[in-house]
Design a protein around this motif. Sequence first.
Motif, PDB file in Angstrom:
ATOM      1  N   GLY A  74       0.810  -1.216   0.000  1.00  0.00           N
ATOM      2  CA  GLY A  74       0.000   0.000   0.000  1.00  0.00           C
ATOM      3  C   GLY A  74       0.841   1.262   0.000  1.00  0.00           C
ATOM      4  N   ARG A  79      -4.081   1.601  -3.832  1.00  0.00           N
ATOM      5  CA  ARG A  79      -5.251   0.716  -3.812  1.00  0.00           C
ATOM      6  C   ARG A  79      -5.018  -0.523  -2.946  1.00  0.00           C
ATOM      7  NH1 ARG A  79      -3.313  -0.100  -9.206  1.00  0.00           N
ATOM      8  NH2 ARG A  79      -2.573  -2.222  -9.478  1.00  0.00           N
ATOM      9  N   PHE A  80      -3.749  -0.851  -2.683  1.00  0.00           N
ATOM     10  CA  PHE A  80      -3.439  -2.019  -1.847  1.00  0.00           C
ATOM     11  C   PHE A  80      -3.446  -1.684  -0.360  1.00  0.00           C
ATOM     12  CE2 PHE A  80      -1.034  -4.009  -5.618  1.00  0.00           C
ATOM     13  CZ  PHE A  80      -2.200  -4.545  -6.106  1.00  0.00           C
ATOM     14  N   ASP A  82      -6.181  -1.220   1.013  1.00  0.00           N
ATOM     15  CA  ASP A  82      -7.380  -1.987   1.346  1.00  0.00           C
ATOM     16  C   ASP A  82      -7.013  -3.471   1.391  1.00  0.00           C
ATOM     17  OD1 ASP A  82     -10.316  -2.502   1.496  1.00  0.00           O
ATOM     18  OD2 ASP A  82      -9.949  -3.409  -0.476  1.00  0.00           O
ATOM     19  N   LYS A  84      -8.762  -6.245   1.357  1.00  0.00           N
ATOM     20  CA  LYS A  84      -9.432  -7.128   0.387  1.00  0.00           C
ATOM     21  C   LYS A  84      -8.759  -7.038  -0.982  1.00  0.00           C
ATOM     22  CE  LYS A  84     -13.932  -8.089  -1.692  1.00  0.00           C
ATOM     23  NZ  LYS A  84     -15.333  -7.669  -1.768  1.00  0.00           N
ATOM     24  N   THR A  85      -8.498  -5.836  -1.439  1.00  0.00           N
ATOM     25  CA  THR A  85      -7.846  -5.638  -2.731  1.00  0.00           C
ATOM     26  C   THR A  85      -6.448  -6.235  -2.723  1.00  0.00           C
ATOM     27  OG1 THR A  85      -9.107  -3.607  -3.023  1.00  0.00           O
ATOM     28  CG2 THR A  85      -7.182  -3.889  -4.440  1.00  0.00           C
ATOM     29  N   LEU A  86      -5.713  -6.006  -1.650  1.00  0.00           N
ATOM     30  CA  LEU A  86      -4.361  -6.561  -1.521  1.00  0.00           C
ATOM     31  C   LEU A  86      -4.399  -8.085  -1.573  1.00  0.00           C
ATOM     32  CD1 LEU A  86      -1.301  -6.292  -0.909  1.00  0.00           C
ATOM     33  CD2 LEU A  86      -1.922  -6.254   1.524  1.00  0.00           C
ATOM     34  N   CYS A  87      -5.289  -8.685  -0.819  1.00  0.00           N
ATOM     35  CA  CYS A  87      -5.359 -10.153  -0.771  1.00  0.00           C
ATOM     36  C   CYS A  87      -5.769 -10.754  -2.110  1.00  0.00           C
ATOM     37  CB  CYS A  87      -6.302 -10.610   0.334  1.00  0.00           C
ATOM     38  SG  CYS A  87      -5.579 -10.455   1.971  1.00  0.00           S
ATOM     39  N   ILE A  88      -6.728 -10.129  -2.780  1.00  0.00           N
ATOM     40  CA  ILE A  88      -7.140 -10.641  -4.092  1.00  0.00           C
ATOM     41  C   ILE A  88      -5.971 -10.590  -5.077  1.00  0.00           C
ATOM     42  CG2 ILE A  88      -8.600 -10.157  -6.110  1.00  0.00           C
ATOM     43  CD1 ILE A  88     -10.815  -9.356  -4.063  1.00  0.00           C
ATOM     44  N   ALA A  89      -5.262  -9.462  -5.098  1.00  0.00           N
ATOM     45  CA  ALA A  89      -4.110  -9.322  -6.004  1.00  0.00           C
ATOM     46  C   ALA A  89      -3.002 -10.301  -5.628  1.00  0.00           C
ATOM     47  CB  ALA A  89      -3.592  -7.891  -5.973  1.00  0.00           C
ATOM     48  N   SER A  92      -3.930 -13.955  -6.429  1.00  0.00           N
ATOM     49  CA  SER A  92      -3.823 -14.155  -7.880  1.00  0.00           C
ATOM     50  C   SER A  92      -2.372 -14.359  -8.294  1.00  0.00           C
ATOM     51  CB  SER A  92      -4.414 -12.958  -8.626  1.00  0.00           C
ATOM     52  OG  SER A  92      -5.765 -12.792  -8.309  1.00  0.00           O
ATOM     53  N   TRP A 125       0.335  -6.487   6.460  1.00  0.00           N
ATOM     54  CA  TRP A 125      -0.665  -5.422   6.370  1.00  0.00           C
ATOM     55  C   TRP A 125      -0.978  -4.880   7.763  1.00  0.00           C
ATOM     56  CZ3 TRP A 125      -5.770  -4.857   8.042  1.00  0.00           C
ATOM     57  CH2 TRP A 125      -6.493  -3.810   7.446  1.00  0.00           C
TER      58      TRP A 125
END
Length: 137
Positions: A74, A79-80, A82, A84-89, A92, A125
Motif C-alpha cells: 500500500g 489501492r493495496f 485496502d 481485500k484488494t491486496l489479498c485478491i491481487a 492471484s 498489512w
Amino acid sequence: MLKNVYKIAIIPYTLFLLYLMFLGMGRYQYEDNLITVKPIFSTIKFIQTADGWKDIVIIVLGNIIMFIPFGFLGWIFPRFKDLKTLCIAFISAIVIVEALQYFTRMGIFEVDDILLNTFGVYLGWQIRIFVEKKLSC
C-alpha cells in the motif's frame, strides 16, 4: 524515509524470493508434476514427520515470514491499502507462481503455501497499519 527504502528494496527482495522459489534451497526439477491440495493437513503431516525443528521453522514459518513485506505494498500502490484488494491481487499472483512451479516441475503446487504466504501478507498489512499509526506515515 521508511517508505522510500521500502520502494527501493521490494524489487530486489521479490526477485530474491522468486529465486528461492524456483532455484534456491537445493531445488531440482522433479520428474513428475506434483500438487498438494489438502489444506492444513499436509502442513500438519509435514510437521509430524519433519527431521527437526529447523526444517519446520524454515518451511512453515518461512512461508509466512518471507511474505510479510508484501503487506506494505500500500505504500507503493494506494489501492493495496485496502486488505481485500491486496489479498485478491496477492492470491492471484501467488497462484500463478505456484502454477509455474508445477508446470516447470521446479516445485510443488501447494495450497498450504498459498494459505501461509497470504497469512504473511495479512500480518504485514497489520504491521503496516501499526507502523503508520506510531510514526504518522
